[in-house]
Design a protein around this motif. Sequence first.
Motif, PDB file in Angstrom:
ATOM      1  N   TRP A 193       9.927  -2.480   0.662  1.00 15.70           N
ATOM      2  CA  TRP A 193       8.673  -1.885   0.189  1.00 15.70           C
ATOM      3  C   TRP A 193       8.799  -1.529  -1.294  1.00 15.70           C
ATOM      4  CZ3 TRP A 193       6.836   2.294  -2.314  1.00 15.70           C
ATOM      5  CH2 TRP A 193       5.456   2.516  -2.281  1.00 15.70           C
ATOM      6  N   ALA A 208      10.079   8.045   2.430  1.00 14.78           N
ATOM      7  CA  ALA A 208       9.536   9.414   2.353  1.00 14.78           C
ATOM      8  C   ALA A 208       9.886  10.030   1.009  1.00 14.78           C
ATOM      9  CB  ALA A 208      10.113  10.251   3.479  1.00 14.78           C
ATOM     10  N   GLU A 229      12.413  -0.247   3.932  1.00 13.97           N
ATOM     11  CA  GLU A 229      12.056   0.641   2.821  1.00 13.97           C
ATOM     12  C   GLU A 229      12.443   0.001   1.473  1.00 13.97           C
ATOM     13  OE1 GLU A 229      14.288   3.758   4.637  1.00 13.97           O
ATOM     14  OE2 GLU A 229      12.494   5.003   4.875  1.00 13.97           O
ATOM     15  N   SER A 284       0.820  -1.199   0.000  1.00 12.37           N
ATOM     16  CA  SER A 284       0.000   0.000   0.000  1.00 12.37           C
ATOM     17  C   SER A 284       0.861   1.259   0.000  1.00 12.37           C
ATOM     18  CB  SER A 284      -0.884  -0.025   1.258  1.00 12.37           C
ATOM     19  OG  SER A 284      -1.313   1.277   1.545  1.00 12.37           O
ATOM     20  N   ASP A 324       0.118   3.772   1.542  1.00 12.18           N
ATOM     21  CA  ASP A 324       0.048   4.340   2.902  1.00 12.18           C
ATOM     22  C   ASP A 324       0.880   3.548   3.898  1.00 12.18           C
ATOM     23  OD1 ASP A 324      -1.756   6.213   2.006  1.00 12.18           O
ATOM     24  OD2 ASP A 324      -3.433   4.818   2.261  1.00 12.18           O
ATOM     25  N   ASP A 325       1.552   2.520   3.415  1.00 11.37           N
ATOM     26  CA  ASP A 325       2.334   1.667   4.322  1.00 11.37           C
ATOM     27  C   ASP A 325       3.412   2.483   5.026  1.00 11.37           C
ATOM     28  OD1 ASP A 325       2.950  -1.637   4.318  1.00 11.37           O
ATOM     29  OD2 ASP A 325       4.533  -0.320   5.051  1.00 11.37           O
ATOM     30  N   LYS A 326       3.662   2.135   6.283  1.00  9.54           N
ATOM     31  CA  LYS A 326       4.648   2.900   7.064  1.00  9.54           C
ATOM     32  C   LYS A 326       6.070   2.729   6.514  1.00  9.54           C
ATOM     33  CE  LYS A 326       5.427  -0.643  10.613  1.00  9.54           C
ATOM     34  NZ  LYS A 326       6.245  -1.412   9.725  1.00  9.54           N
ATOM     35  N   ASP A 327       6.308   1.652   5.768  1.00 14.05           N
ATOM     36  CA  ASP A 327       7.650   1.406   5.249  1.00 14.05           C
ATOM     37  C   ASP A 327       7.915   2.104   3.916  1.00 14.05           C
ATOM     38  OD1 ASP A 327       8.383  -0.158   7.400  1.00 14.05           O
ATOM     39  OD2 ASP A 327       7.530  -1.968   6.516  1.00 14.05           O
ATOM     40  N   ARG A 328       6.897   2.765   3.364  1.00 16.48           N
ATOM     41  CA  ARG A 328       7.136   3.480   2.115  1.00 16.48           C
ATOM     42  C   ARG A 328       8.165   4.588   2.373  1.00 16.48           C
ATOM     43  NH1 ARG A 328       2.867   7.296  -1.249  1.00 16.48           N
ATOM     44  NH2 ARG A 328       4.481   8.304  -2.516  1.00 16.48           N
ATOM     45  N   TRP A 362      17.768   4.476   2.224  1.00 17.32           N
ATOM     46  CA  TRP A 362      16.738   3.454   2.457  1.00 17.32           C
ATOM     47  C   TRP A 362      17.245   2.355   3.378  1.00 17.32           C
ATOM     48  CZ3 TRP A 362      15.054   2.485  -3.341  1.00 17.32           C
ATOM     49  CH2 TRP A 362      14.316   3.574  -3.782  1.00 17.32           C
TER      50      TRP A 362
END
Length: 331
Positions: free
Chosen positions: A291, A245, A288, A237, A239-243, A284
């Motif tokens: 992801w 920034a 990350e 997703s 919105d995943d926290k591991d995406r 990364w």
Amino acid sequence: MSVRRLAEDQFQPAAFAFNAENAVWAEKTIMKYPEGRQQSAIIPLMMRAQEQEGWVTRAAIEKIADMLDMAYIRALEVATFYTQFQLNPVGTRAHVQVCGTTPCMLRGAEGLIKVCKSRIHDHAFERNADGTLSWEEVECQGACVNAPMVVIGKDTYEDLTPARLEEIIDAFAAGKGSEVPTGPQIDRVFSAPEGGLTSLLSDEAKAKSVAGKAKAAAEQPSTEAAPEKGEAAKKPSLDDKDRPAGIERPAQPDDLQLISGVGPKIESILHELGIFTFAQVASWHQAERHWVDGYLNFKGRIERDDWVRQAEALAKGGEAEYIKVFGKKPR
Ligand code: FES
């Protein structure tokens, strides 16, 4: 051939005794051997002593020799012959053994040694400032197919990149070594092919695999990494926290296509994600990278091509630094 000597007297404890649990285990182990052959238990007993104390002390060698009714010199011969026995104190949280034999060397062991030198100590067998970490170079550990690799304790960590080894060392330094998955650090099951089986498949899967590869080859004549075809890929997703920034497009974005594996198509996807600079890619962490790898359906390609190390070099000194690190021009 290294010279292996016992540690200086200042490091040697006055005595050694197995703790209660190990003492019971040692008695049982000695009894496994036929009458008159008890001395054969020396290697398991010495390993257990090392696990208990962290290294093999003179007191432990002599105690085990007494237990097995051996002359001290015979026990000393064993301790000094086998390199798995540490004759000096090593890091209390991790002693990193980097395989430097040909397959691992060709796949980047030198980069791993550089990490050990910068993160632990410039010299092998020396401990870091707080005594928690140490390292050494060792010969083949039998995991060549997943080169390069290191051994820590009884576990192997394979398919490494310098960036991944740094993360592993950080975890051990923080006392979280048990949380690090062992074995391959990429999308590989044991020593099976990266990205899944390519042989011994059912006829249907084989046909799919051959057709998928032919189609991918026809569609991707360039050096750009091609997303894997054939299997239903579930994108992570946005919105995943591991995406990682993203940032606003800078006036002059870096040429991400200088990273091997990034072509025009992948670069435009990275731009859509707000990734415009080498510094971003270089920063990364594993989650990350995982992801982005999943988002691109790359099945480990980012690790294999070592995007982070490539981006680090490019961010640090452009093409000149890249050539210094990799011995060739980017792309
Ligand atoms: S060469 Fe490194 S494991 Fe064999």
